[in-house]
Scaffold this motif. Structure first.
Motif, PDB file in Angstrom:
ATOM      1  N   LEU A 118       3.736  15.673  14.629  1.00  0.00           N
ATOM      2  CA  LEU A 118       3.725  16.648  13.539  1.00  0.00           C
ATOM      3  C   LEU A 118       4.434  16.080  12.309  1.00  0.00           C
ATOM      4  O   LEU A 118       4.017  16.316  11.172  1.00  0.00           O
ATOM      5  N   GLY A 119       5.512  15.323  12.526  1.00  0.00           N
ATOM      6  CA  GLY A 119       6.200  14.687  11.409  1.00  0.00           C
ATOM      7  C   GLY A 119       5.316  13.686  10.692  1.00  0.00           C
ATOM      8  O   GLY A 119       5.304  13.613   9.453  1.00  0.00           O
ATOM      9  N   GLU A 120       4.561  12.907  11.455  1.00  0.00           N
ATOM     10  CA  GLU A 120       3.640  11.949  10.852  1.00  0.00           C
ATOM     11  C   GLU A 120       2.552  12.655  10.045  1.00  0.00           C
ATOM     12  O   GLU A 120       2.147  12.183   8.984  1.00  0.00           O
ATOM     13  N   THR A 170      12.326   7.176  -4.963  1.00  0.00           N
ATOM     14  CA  THR A 170      12.019   6.513  -3.694  1.00  0.00           C
ATOM     15  C   THR A 170      10.735   5.712  -3.829  1.00  0.00           C
ATOM     16  O   THR A 170       9.724   6.230  -4.321  1.00  0.00           O
ATOM     17  N   PHE A 171      10.765   4.452  -3.394  1.00  0.00           N
ATOM     18  CA  PHE A 171       9.546   3.672  -3.220  1.00  0.00           C
ATOM     19  C   PHE A 171       9.003   3.970  -1.832  1.00  0.00           C
ATOM     20  O   PHE A 171       9.746   3.946  -0.846  1.00  0.00           O
ATOM     21  N   ALA A 172       7.709   4.215  -1.725  1.00  0.00           N
ATOM     22  CA  ALA A 172       7.045   4.411  -0.432  1.00  0.00           C
ATOM     23  C   ALA A 172       5.933   3.383  -0.320  1.00  0.00           C
ATOM     24  O   ALA A 172       4.916   3.475  -1.024  1.00  0.00           O
ATOM     25  N   PHE A 173       6.137   2.391   0.541  1.00  0.00           N
ATOM     26  CA  PHE A 173       5.202   1.287   0.692  1.00  0.00           C
ATOM     27  C   PHE A 173       4.468   1.343   2.035  1.00  0.00           C
ATOM     28  O   PHE A 173       5.046   1.736   3.048  1.00  0.00           O
ATOM     29  N   ARG A 174       3.225   0.943   2.036  1.00  0.00           N
ATOM     30  CA  ARG A 174       2.538   0.622   3.282  1.00  0.00           C
ATOM     31  C   ARG A 174       3.192  -0.657   3.830  1.00  0.00           C
ATOM     32  O   ARG A 174       3.650  -1.504   3.055  1.00  0.00           O
ATOM     33  N   PRO A 175       3.269  -0.838   5.149  1.00  0.00           N
ATOM     34  CA  PRO A 175       3.933  -2.035   5.691  1.00  0.00           C
ATOM     35  C   PRO A 175       3.432  -3.345   5.101  1.00  0.00           C
ATOM     36  O   PRO A 175       4.228  -4.263   4.846  1.00  0.00           O
ATOM     37  N   THR A 215       9.037   2.831   4.369  1.00  0.00           N
ATOM     38  CA  THR A 215       7.766   2.230   4.749  1.00  0.00           C
ATOM     39  C   THR A 215       7.036   3.165   5.691  1.00  0.00           C
ATOM     40  O   THR A 215       7.629   3.666   6.644  1.00  0.00           O
ATOM     41  N   SER A 216       5.757   3.404   5.422  1.00  0.00           N
ATOM     42  CA  SER A 216       5.004   4.333   6.265  1.00  0.00           C
ATOM     43  C   SER A 216       3.551   3.881   6.400  1.00  0.00           C
ATOM     44  O   SER A 216       2.899   3.574   5.389  1.00  0.00           O
ATOM     45  N   PRO A 217       3.025   3.860   7.634  1.00  0.00           N
ATOM     46  CA  PRO A 217       1.604   3.572   7.803  1.00  0.00           C
ATOM     47  C   PRO A 217       0.718   4.711   7.313  1.00  0.00           C
ATOM     48  O   PRO A 217      -0.507   4.569   7.263  1.00  0.00           O
ATOM     49  N   GLU A 218       1.331   5.855   6.945  1.00  0.00           N
ATOM     50  CA  GLU A 218       0.558   6.982   6.426  1.00  0.00           C
ATOM     51  C   GLU A 218       0.194   6.802   4.952  1.00  0.00           C
ATOM     52  O   GLU A 218      -0.614   7.575   4.420  1.00  0.00           O
ATOM     53  N   ILE A 219       0.792   5.812   4.267  1.00  0.00           N
ATOM     54  CA  ILE A 219       0.377   5.526   2.895  1.00  0.00           C
ATOM     55  C   ILE A 219      -1.121   5.231   2.911  1.00  0.00           C
ATOM     56  O   ILE A 219      -1.599   4.415   3.706  1.00  0.00           O
ATOM     57  N   VAL A 220      -1.854   5.861   2.032  1.00  0.00           N
ATOM     58  CA  VAL A 220      -3.318   5.875   2.101  1.00  0.00           C
ATOM     59  C   VAL A 220      -3.917   4.516   1.782  1.00  0.00           C
ATOM     60  O   VAL A 220      -3.491   3.820   0.859  1.00  0.00           O
TER      61      VAL A 220
END
Length: 283
Positions: A118-120, A170-175, A215-220
């Motif tokens: 659910l968090g993801e 905040t920077f949010a990057f794909r891995p 870092t999140s794999p949820e970045i589109v």
């Protein structure tokens, strides 16, 4: 003695640890749906389905007349809305024989796994807001390149030019985008970072120019060629309102099984488009 209240009789009213485990799991896997990244509001117990914020336009200055007269100015107000429409669930149904014979604690395992999923999902809904952040965009969508120092700095300048506060960014990057930055000497070598060890040894990469990095794999990833929609967000760019935090329900179906259901009810939306930057890089 036949009518005494035993532990078995009172089982449904005895509190268990599952909700706490679910929240910890959600917190450990979620990096975007957090109060330090987005404007986070708890509205549990309130009877509503919509939250409205009012954004006031910037004021202007005027010269005072020689006789001391002043100039009135109109105040522009823009309504920003969050609809509490994201109602998600995760459900397990386990045969009672399994509960008797398995060494696993299915209730605890469910709580951890459901909380994380659910968090993801909450992170994914925030990352998907890239399409609504249009004021500032860096990087090409037709010929995307690697994540670079130049792109990171350009996105910072975009917010600086709009007088967006320097704190709470905040920077949010794909891995993959983060790994491309780590290939640069200035971010990986000890002598360049000022750290005792380089990032390729220590794994440290918590800030970039004083801005925290997640870092999140949820970045589109979208389009052909694939484009990663990395983000630079100020906290007020996206709002998230939680009407029902992650909760776990244990149910007894009309058969010899036990059911666990996890649910969350929330809403999120872009509140201030000019407080975020989309950074396009190659997928």
């Amino acid at each position: 003695m036949a009518n005494e209240i035993t532990v078995t009789v009172a089982d449904s009213s005895i509190a268990e640890l599952w909700p706490a485990e679910a929240l910890r799991a959600r917190s450990s896997r979620s990096v975007l749906a957090k109060p330090e990244v987005v404007l986070f509001k708890m509205v549990e117990g309130k009877k509503l389905d919509t939250i409205r914020f009012t954004e006031l336009a910037e004021m202007s200055t005027n010269a005072v007349g020689a006789d001391g007269t002043v100039t009135n100015q109109a105040t522009t107000q823009t309504q920003r809305t969050i609809t509490l429409s994201e109602w998600r669930e995760v459900t397990w149904r386990v045969a009672n024989r399994v509960l008797e014979q398995s060494v696993l604690d299915y209730g605890m395992e469910f709580s951890k796994g459901a909380g994380a999923r659910l968090g993801e999902y909450m992170d994914a809904t925030i990352a998907d807001d890239h399409a609504s952040i249009t004021t500032s965009v860096e990087g090409s969508t037709t010929n995307p390149g690697a994540m670079s120092d130049d792109l990171a700095l350009a996105s910072i300048v975009d917010l600086d030019d709009l007088s967006v506060p320097a704190e709470d960014r905040t920077f949010a990057f794909r891995p993959k985008a983060k790994s491309e930055l780590l290939k640069l000497d200035k971010f990986s070598l000890a002598y360049a970072t000022g750290l005792q060890k380089g990032a390729q040894v220590s794994g440290l990469f918590g800030e970039l120019y004083g801005i925290k990095v997640v870092t999140s794999p949820e970045i589109v990833s979208t389009g052909t060629p694939a484009v990663l929609k990395n983000l630079l967000l100020h906290k007020q760019c996206i709002g998230l309102a939680m009407q029902k935090n992650i909760g776990i329900h244990r149910k007894d179906p009309p058969d010899l099984s036990t059911m666990w259901i996890a649910e969350v009810l929330y809403g999120e939306a872009v509140l201030r488009d000019n407080h975020g930057v989309v950074i396009n890089t190659r997928g």
